[in-house]
Design an enzyme around this catalytic site. Structure first.
Site, PDB file in Angstrom:
ATOM      1  N   ASP A  13       0.865  -1.179   0.000  1.00  0.00           N
ATOM      2  CA  ASP A  13       0.000   0.000   0.000  1.00  0.00           C
ATOM      3  C   ASP A  13       0.906   1.234   0.000  1.00  0.00           C
ATOM      4  O   ASP A  13       1.248   1.771   1.052  1.00  0.00           O
ATOM      5  CB  ASP A  13      -0.923  -0.027   1.229  1.00  0.00           C
ATOM      6  CG  ASP A  13      -1.913   1.132   1.230  1.00  0.00           C
ATOM      7  OD1 ASP A  13      -1.845   1.984   0.334  1.00  0.00           O
ATOM      8  OD2 ASP A  13      -2.754   1.187   2.156  1.00  0.00           O
ATOM      9  N   HIS A  14       1.298   1.672  -1.201  1.00  0.00           N
ATOM     10  CA  HIS A  14       2.290   2.739  -1.342  1.00  0.00           C
ATOM     11  C   HIS A  14       1.725   3.948  -2.067  1.00  0.00           C
ATOM     12  O   HIS A  14       0.772   3.841  -2.843  1.00  0.00           O
ATOM     13  CB  HIS A  14       3.502   2.219  -2.126  1.00  0.00           C
ATOM     14  CG  HIS A  14       4.530   1.564  -1.282  1.00  0.00           C
ATOM     15  ND1 HIS A  14       5.860   1.933  -1.309  1.00  0.00           N
ATOM     16  CD2 HIS A  14       4.446   0.580  -0.373  1.00  0.00           C
ATOM     17  CE1 HIS A  14       6.554   1.200  -0.457  1.00  0.00           C
ATOM     18  NE2 HIS A  14       5.705   0.349   0.119  1.00  0.00           N
TER      19      HIS A  14
ATOM     20  N   GLY B 272       4.183   2.619   9.328  1.00  0.00           N
ATOM     21  CA  GLY B 272       4.362   3.440   8.142  1.00  0.00           C
ATOM     22  C   GLY B 272       5.802   3.718   7.763  1.00  0.00           C
ATOM     23  O   GLY B 272       6.740   3.420   8.512  1.00  0.00           O
ATOM     24  N   GLU B 273       5.948   4.308   6.583  1.00  0.00           N
ATOM     25  CA  GLU B 273       7.246   4.720   6.059  1.00  0.00           C
ATOM     26  C   GLU B 273       7.144   6.155   5.563  1.00  0.00           C
ATOM     27  O   GLU B 273       6.147   6.546   4.947  1.00  0.00           O
ATOM     28  CB  GLU B 273       7.670   3.810   4.897  1.00  0.00           C
ATOM     29  CG  GLU B 273       7.942   2.377   5.302  1.00  0.00           C
ATOM     30  CD  GLU B 273       7.189   1.388   4.404  1.00  0.00           C
ATOM     31  OE1 GLU B 273       6.387   1.824   3.561  1.00  0.00           O
ATOM     32  OE2 GLU B 273       7.402   0.184   4.581  1.00  0.00           O
TER      33      GLU B 273
ATOM     34  N   ASN C 151       5.983   7.141   1.935  1.00  0.00           N
ATOM     35  CA  ASN C 151       4.576   7.212   1.536  1.00  0.00           C
ATOM     36  C   ASN C 151       3.764   8.229   2.326  1.00  0.00           C
ATOM     37  O   ASN C 151       2.822   8.817   1.797  1.00  0.00           O
ATOM     38  CB  ASN C 151       3.929   5.833   1.707  1.00  0.00           C
ATOM     39  CG  ASN C 151       4.656   4.771   0.923  1.00  0.00           C
ATOM     40  OD1 ASN C 151       4.793   4.877  -0.286  1.00  0.00           O
ATOM     41  ND2 ASN C 151       5.157   3.766   1.623  1.00  0.00           N
TER      42      ASN C 151
ATOM     43  N   GLY D 187       8.917  -4.996  13.673  1.00  0.00           N
ATOM     44  CA  GLY D 187      10.332  -5.182  13.417  1.00  0.00           C
ATOM     45  C   GLY D 187      11.153  -5.149  14.684  1.00  0.00           C
ATOM     46  O   GLY D 187      12.381  -5.241  14.647  1.00  0.00           O
ATOM     47  N   GLY D 188      10.465  -5.032  15.833  1.00  0.00           N
ATOM     48  CA  GLY D 188      11.151  -4.972  17.110  1.00  0.00           C
ATOM     49  C   GLY D 188      10.224  -5.308  18.254  1.00  0.00           C
ATOM     50  O   GLY D 188       9.037  -5.612  18.054  1.00  0.00           O
TER      51      GLY D 188
ATOM     52  N   THR E   2       9.121  -9.121   7.965  1.00  0.00           N
ATOM     53  CA  THR E   2       9.854  -9.306   6.717  1.00  0.00           C
ATOM     54  C   THR E   2      11.077 -10.198   6.877  1.00  0.00           C
ATOM     55  O   THR E   2      11.541 -10.770   5.892  1.00  0.00           O
ATOM     56  CB  THR E   2      10.326  -7.953   6.151  1.00  0.00           C
ATOM     57  OG1 THR E   2      11.100  -7.270   7.138  1.00  0.00           O
ATOM     58  CG2 THR E   2       9.133  -7.093   5.749  1.00  0.00           C
TER      59      THR E   2
END
Length: 326
Positions: free
Chosen positions: A38-39, A107-108, A111, A175-176, A193
């Site tokens: 979703d980008h 999120g990133e 985006n 991721g953590g 991932t």
């Protein structure tokens, strides 16, 4: 049931009509489930696409009949308000006849910067994700109107008028340790991932025992291994930067600069390239050994999906069933 094989609708490397066609092909080939990125931007200019994922998923829900669909992942904190995410997810669950899982993450910058809301530190983004989860879960409950006053979000008399018969499962990307704890407590599945056993254990220890654990692995299938390596380097050299870096960079040019010293041999050593099915199974076993129950492969190259699907049906899937018993 053994580890399930998933197909990735990579919105950064194909247009909307092609993405729908690809997932129809994935269903016909026998994939167990499908996920969609979703980008708003592709990772690199060379990838060349980024259609609206939710519109594509609505079309995919109508074009397919069996394959489960998942966002991998949607950020409910910047481009989308969590109340709107809940409405979209409920509608997609109805359109797909109960085949949808809502994958969420913090999120990133790539985006989310487009709405001009800034990019706070990672711990604040996790706080925002946790608030969003409470809002979405409340709306999924369907108990009257939802009102919420939080540090990051407000909701005023919201209600979903079209709720699916089957409640939308929620997956949370981690991721953590902090995100894994949020996922274990508030989600129905873990999304990741990397094949990190510690992450799975943290998720299970926070309440995720017995819940699905979904991961993703890129490959570059092709009968010409050299061409497959070059394609992977051209389109996916950013992958090895790691998600702590990937979440912070603001645009494709930044990813291009950050990955400018990545060589083809670096990509070849980390991504299965070519048509060696054993290399793919070996890479996938790392995820199975870490405790993941689902693994979605990313075939690199939007124009390489048809041969990949044919190879998967004839060669990869039989080997996958033998290796993982799924």
């Amino acid at each position: 049931m053994g580890m399930q094989l998933g197909y990735t609708m990579m919105t950064e490397q194909a247009g909307p009509k092609d993405l729908v066609s690809h997932v129809v092909g994935a269903e016909a080939a026998g994939f167990d489930f499908a996920v969609s990125s979703d980008h708003y931007f592709p990772w690199l200019d060379e990838m060349g696409h980024s259609p609206h994922a939710w519109t594509v998923l609505g079309a995919a829900a109508q074009a397919t009949s069996r394959i489960p669909l998942t966002t991998y992942v949607t950020c409910p904190s910047f481009r989308y308000h969590p109340a709107v995410v809940a409405q979209k997810a409920a509608t997609l669950q109805i359109l797909s006849d109960g085949r949808f899982t809502l994958g969420l993450g913090a999120g990133e910058n790539l985006n989310e910067h487009v709405v001009g809301a800034g990019w706070p530190p990672a711990d604040v983004r996790q706080e925002m994700l946790e608030e969003a989860l409470h809002i979405i879960r409340s709306l999924f409950d369907g108990d009257g109107y939802t009102n919420f006053r939080g540090e990051h979000f407000d909701v005023e008399s919201a209600k979903l008028w079209d709720l699916p018969e089957k409640r939308v499962p929620i997956g949370v990307a981690a991721g953590g340790k902090q995100a894994a704890a949020i996922a274990g407590e508030l989600a129905d599945a873990l999304i990741a991932t990397d094949p990190e056993r510690e992450l799975v254990e943290q998720f299970e220890g926070a309440g995720g025992a017995g819940k699905p654990k979904i991961a993703q692995m890129p490959i570059s299938y092709g009968t010409d291994k050299g061409a497959a390596v070059t394609r992977a380097h051209t389109l996916f050299r950013w992958f090895g930067l790691g998600w702590k870096v990937n979440a912070e960079l603001p645009g494709p040019s930044a990813f291009d600069s950050a990955s400018s010293f990545v060589r083809e041999e670096d990509v070849e050593s980390s991504i299965p390239c070519g048509d060696d099915v054993d290399a793919v199974i070996e890479g996938a076993k790392e995820y199975a050994d870490a405790g993941f129950t689902h693994l979605a492969l990313v075939q690199i190259g939007g124009d390489q999906q048809a041969p990949y699907l044919e190879w998967t049906q004839k060669t990869l899937l039989p080997a996958w069933r033998e290796a993982f018993g799924s």
